[in-house]
Design an enzyme around this catalytic site. Structure first.
Site, PDB file in Angstrom:
ATOM      1  N   HIS A 164      42.058  32.120  45.975  1.00  0.00           N
ATOM      2  CA  HIS A 164      41.586  31.338  44.812  1.00  0.00           C
ATOM      3  C   HIS A 164      40.796  31.977  43.593  1.00  0.00           C
ATOM      4  O   HIS A 164      41.075  32.114  42.351  1.00  0.00           O
ATOM      5  CB  HIS A 164      40.761  30.093  45.426  1.00  0.00           C
ATOM      6  CG  HIS A 164      40.097  29.331  44.093  1.00  0.00           C
ATOM      7  ND1 HIS A 164      40.799  28.051  43.435  1.00  0.00           N
ATOM      8  CD2 HIS A 164      39.241  29.293  43.300  1.00  0.00           C
ATOM      9  CE1 HIS A 164      40.061  27.525  42.603  1.00  0.00           C
ATOM     10  NE2 HIS A 164      39.132  28.209  42.159  1.00  0.00           N
ATOM     11  N   GLU A 165      39.867  32.728  44.111  1.00  0.00           N
ATOM     12  CA  GLU A 165      38.762  33.404  43.241  1.00  0.00           C
ATOM     13  C   GLU A 165      39.734  34.727  42.461  1.00  0.00           C
ATOM     14  O   GLU A 165      39.488  34.949  41.391  1.00  0.00           O
ATOM     15  CB  GLU A 165      37.532  34.104  43.802  1.00  0.00           C
ATOM     16  CG  GLU A 165      36.825  32.909  44.436  1.00  0.00           C
ATOM     17  CD  GLU A 165      36.420  31.877  43.270  1.00  0.00           C
ATOM     18  OE1 GLU A 165      36.444  32.342  41.885  1.00  0.00           O
ATOM     19  OE2 GLU A 165      36.247  30.823  43.760  1.00  0.00           O
ATOM     20  N   HIS A 168      41.550  33.682  39.557  1.00  0.00           N
ATOM     21  CA  HIS A 168      41.029  33.366  38.483  1.00  0.00           C
ATOM     22  C   HIS A 168      41.263  34.719  37.434  1.00  0.00           C
ATOM     23  O   HIS A 168      41.256  34.799  36.413  1.00  0.00           O
ATOM     24  CB  HIS A 168      39.493  33.094  38.429  1.00  0.00           C
ATOM     25  CG  HIS A 168      39.411  31.886  38.897  1.00  0.00           C
ATOM     26  ND1 HIS A 168      39.753  30.578  38.088  1.00  0.00           N
ATOM     27  CD2 HIS A 168      38.617  30.865  40.081  1.00  0.00           C
ATOM     28  CE1 HIS A 168      39.452  29.504  38.358  1.00  0.00           C
ATOM     29  NE2 HIS A 168      38.837  29.670  39.607  1.00  0.00           N
ATOM     30  N   GLU A 237      40.800  25.422  37.389  1.00  0.00           N
ATOM     31  CA  GLU A 237      40.732  25.298  38.752  1.00  0.00           C
ATOM     32  C   GLU A 237      42.156  24.821  39.290  1.00  0.00           C
ATOM     33  O   GLU A 237      42.473  25.434  40.480  1.00  0.00           O
ATOM     34  CB  GLU A 237      39.929  24.203  38.928  1.00  0.00           C
ATOM     35  CG  GLU A 237      38.282  24.754  38.800  1.00  0.00           C
ATOM     36  CD  GLU A 237      38.055  25.924  39.399  1.00  0.00           C
ATOM     37  OE1 GLU A 237      38.162  26.070  40.547  1.00  0.00           O
ATOM     38  OE2 GLU A 237      37.398  26.791  39.066  1.00  0.00           O
TER      39      GLU A 237
END
Length: 306
Positions: A164-165, A168, A237
């Site tokens: 997930h990070e 980003h 997100e």
């Protein structure tokens, strides 16, 4: 697709930086109007912008804005990680299996994504389960995860959080949230504490009007910052959750990680545990619903299931 997303996020970042610089200068001009004791508000602006009166405070505020941007670019790691004990986890220098697993996960995800860079990885000592990514660009980016998250998530769930990070960073939105997180907090400090030295009594209408606007801004700017963070963070997100599912080849680990992280926050109030407000909009999870910078866990899970 990714190139388009990155270009859009870079454009948004430039707009955000420009907006905050304009707000800083506007605050300076209002303080200058009080300082020169202008007869009217418009007359004060005219005199300052045409240099009939030297806009001393506005120039100082412009300098502060640029100094904050430059300082943030060169010191973002220290800014975002301050307030907590932390250590960088370096491949080949791990001291336990926990650290080895973290570097292995990141290496596998970087290889899966076929990326030409590898973010620095930090383990942050904190009583809550969370993680964030940041940086000015992909080459100097970082991913930080908390010790509580690592202790309480399975290998696949930890990897999904890192995915997930990493997403980003791939999407190019880390610079955007970095600038929002730091600039907004500096701006609010300036408004709350910096203008009071000029807020004396005056008989002139213009100076009194400027003083009133400054007082009102103390209430409006926090709301503006919150709305801006909500707008930026909620869309990013969803994208990062989707990116994590893509890199993992399965949405289940991301869903399970979100459920456990939100459950951790449901059990305790960690609002006083994190003394660093600059990273709030960067976290993978933010407590609350309506006024949260993040979408609800239920909506994020629903999106992942779809």
């Amino acid at each position: 697709m990714f190139d388009k997303i990155i270009r859009e996020n870079q454009f948004k970042t430039n707009c955000v930086i420009a907006l905050y610089v304009i707000i800083f200068v506007l605050i300076g001009l209002l303080v200058d109007i009080v300082r020169i004791n202008a007869n009217t508000l418009l007359g004060g602006f005219y005199a300052l912008l045409n240099l009939q009166e030297f806009p001393l405070v506005a120039i100082i505020m412009l300098g502060i804005a640029f100094a904050v941007v430059l300082f943030t670019i060169s010191n973002f790691k220290r800014i975002l990680l301050s307030g907590s004990e932390y250590k960088e986890i370096i491949a080949g220098s791990e001291i336990n299996m926990q650290e080895k697993n973290l570097t292995k996960m990141l290496s596998e995800l970087v290889e899966t994504a076929n990326l030409p860079f590898c973010p620095k990885l930090y383990l942050m000592d904190a009583p809550y389960m969370n993680a964030f990514a940041s940086g000015w660009n992909a080459d100097n980016s970082l991913i930080a995860v908390t010790t509580t998250l690592v202790r309480n998530l399975s290998y696949a769930e930890q990897k999904a959080v890192i995915a997930h990070e990493l997403s980003h960073i791939r999407h190019g939105d880390i610079r955007l949230t970095l600038m929002v997180g730091v600039l907004s907090n500096i701006m609010l400090l300036v408004v709350n504490y910096g203008v009071y030295m000029f807020l004396g009594n005056s008989r002139e209408k213009g100076a009194n009007t400027a003083r009133t606007i400054l007082i009102v801004l103390q209430f409006i700017l926090p709301l503006l910052t919150l709305v801006l963070q909500m707008f930026l963070s909620r869309s990013r997100e969803y994208m990062a959750d989707s990116g994590a599912a893509y890199l993992m080849g399965d949405s289940a680990p991301m869903i399970q990680a979100l459920q456990k992280i939100s459950g951790n926050y449901a059990q305790s109030d960690f609002s006083q545990s994190d003394r660093n407000p600059t990273r709030q909009a960067l976290y993978i999870f933010s407590a609350g619903e309506m006024f949260s910078t993040h979408p609800s866990i239920e909506n994020r899970i629903k999106a992942l299931l779809n």
